[in-house]
Design a protein around this motif. Structure first.
Motif, PDB file in Angstrom:
ATOM      1  N   GLY A   8     -93.992 -24.180  67.113  1.00 38.04           N
ATOM      2  CA  GLY A   8     -92.545 -24.177  67.255  1.00 38.04           C
ATOM      3  C   GLY A   8     -91.774 -23.562  66.109  1.00 38.04           C
ATOM      4  N   SER A  17     -81.039 -23.840  65.804  1.00 40.40           N
ATOM      5  CA  SER A  17     -81.920 -24.993  66.025  1.00 40.40           C
ATOM      6  C   SER A  17     -83.347 -24.542  66.299  1.00 40.40           C
ATOM      7  CB  SER A  17     -81.428 -25.811  67.225  1.00 40.40           C
ATOM      8  OG  SER A  17     -80.137 -26.327  67.006  1.00 40.40           O
ATOM      9  N   ARG A  19     -87.284 -26.597  67.410  1.00 38.84           N
ATOM     10  CA  ARG A  19     -88.005 -27.847  67.716  1.00 38.84           C
ATOM     11  C   ARG A  19     -89.470 -27.637  67.380  1.00 38.84           C
ATOM     12  NH1 ARG A  19     -87.782 -32.546  70.843  1.00 38.84           N
ATOM     13  NH2 ARG A  19     -89.632 -33.049  72.083  1.00 38.84           N
ATOM     14  N   SER A  21     -93.360 -29.093  67.160  1.00 40.10           N
ATOM     15  CA  SER A  21     -94.242 -30.042  67.820  1.00 40.10           C
ATOM     16  C   SER A  21     -95.566 -30.097  67.093  1.00 40.10           C
ATOM     17  CB  SER A  21     -94.466 -29.642  69.279  1.00 40.10           C
ATOM     18  OG  SER A  21     -93.265 -29.703  70.021  1.00 40.10           O
ATOM     19  N   THR A  68     -84.115 -34.783  63.885  1.00 38.01           N
ATOM     20  CA  THR A  68     -84.532 -35.984  64.616  1.00 38.01           C
ATOM     21  C   THR A  68     -86.031 -35.925  64.861  1.00 38.01           C
ATOM     22  OG1 THR A  68     -82.389 -36.121  65.729  1.00 38.01           O
ATOM     23  CG2 THR A  68     -84.210 -37.376  66.677  1.00 38.01           C
ATOM     24  N   HIS A  79     -92.630 -34.773  67.306  1.00 39.61           N
ATOM     25  CA  HIS A  79     -91.736 -33.630  67.358  1.00 39.61           C
ATOM     26  C   HIS A  79     -90.694 -33.747  66.256  1.00 39.61           C
ATOM     27  CE1 HIS A  79     -93.420 -32.820  71.325  1.00 39.61           C
ATOM     28  NE2 HIS A  79     -93.252 -34.102  71.571  1.00 39.61           N
ATOM     29  N   GLN A  81     -86.878 -32.212  65.951  1.00 41.38           N
ATOM     30  CA  GLN A  81     -85.738 -31.424  66.408  1.00 41.38           C
ATOM     31  C   GLN A  81     -84.864 -31.125  65.200  1.00 41.38           C
ATOM     32  OE1 GLN A  81     -84.958 -30.131  69.508  1.00 41.38           O
ATOM     33  NE2 GLN A  81     -83.285 -29.108  68.429  1.00 41.38           N
ATOM     34  N   ASN A  83     -81.507 -29.260  63.900  1.00 44.10           N
ATOM     35  CA  ASN A  83     -80.235 -28.655  64.257  1.00 44.10           C
ATOM     36  C   ASN A  83     -79.467 -28.266  63.001  1.00 44.10           C
ATOM     37  OD1 ASN A  83     -80.791 -29.185  67.004  1.00 44.10           O
ATOM     38  ND2 ASN A  83     -79.834 -31.214  66.859  1.00 44.10           N
TER      39      ASN A  83
END
Length: 121
Positions: A8, A17, A19, A21, A68, A79, A81, A83
């Motif tokens: 990712g 952003s 994400r 993994s 997050t 994961h 996330q 941003n």
């Protein structure tokens, strides 16, 4: 043998952003806490976020409110996330599992190979 594989990462503009993994594979029965670390060029590896098997989370002050962390215990995945990315977030990001219970016993301190995140200004 267990393995952590991250995916990712990539190049993104500031404010964007991504994400990340991480998938753990092998004869895994359970994983205790999982975490994301990062290491920028010329700097020490630093903790970004952690999540317990029960879902409790902690974040580095520099990423609170922007990143997050989450996990899927059934799939042995975690994961991140990310941003509102900033150039200072540029680093290699590593997945970590502090203790895994496997069919062959306990495995401590497992790391993935890392995935590069580059944020351009």
């Amino acid at each position: 043998q267990v393995q952590l594989v991250e995916s990712g990462g990539g190049l993104v503009q500031a404010g964007g952003s991504l994400r990340l993994s991480c998938a753990a594979s092998g004869r895994i029965r359970s994983i205790n806490a999982m975490a994301w670390y990062r290491q920028a060029p010329g700097k020490q590896r630093e903790l970004v976020a952690t999540i317990t098997s029960g879902g409790s989370t902690n974040y580095a002050d520099s990423v609170k409110g922007r990143f997050t962390i989450s996990r899927d215990n059934a799939k042995n995945t975690v994961h991140l996330q990310m941003n509102d990315l900033k150039p200072e977030d540029t680093a290699v990001y590593y997945c970590n599992a502090d203790r895994m219970r496997t069919d062959l016993g306990l495995v401590f301190g497992s790391w993935g190979q890392g995935t590069q995140v580059t944020v351009s200004s």
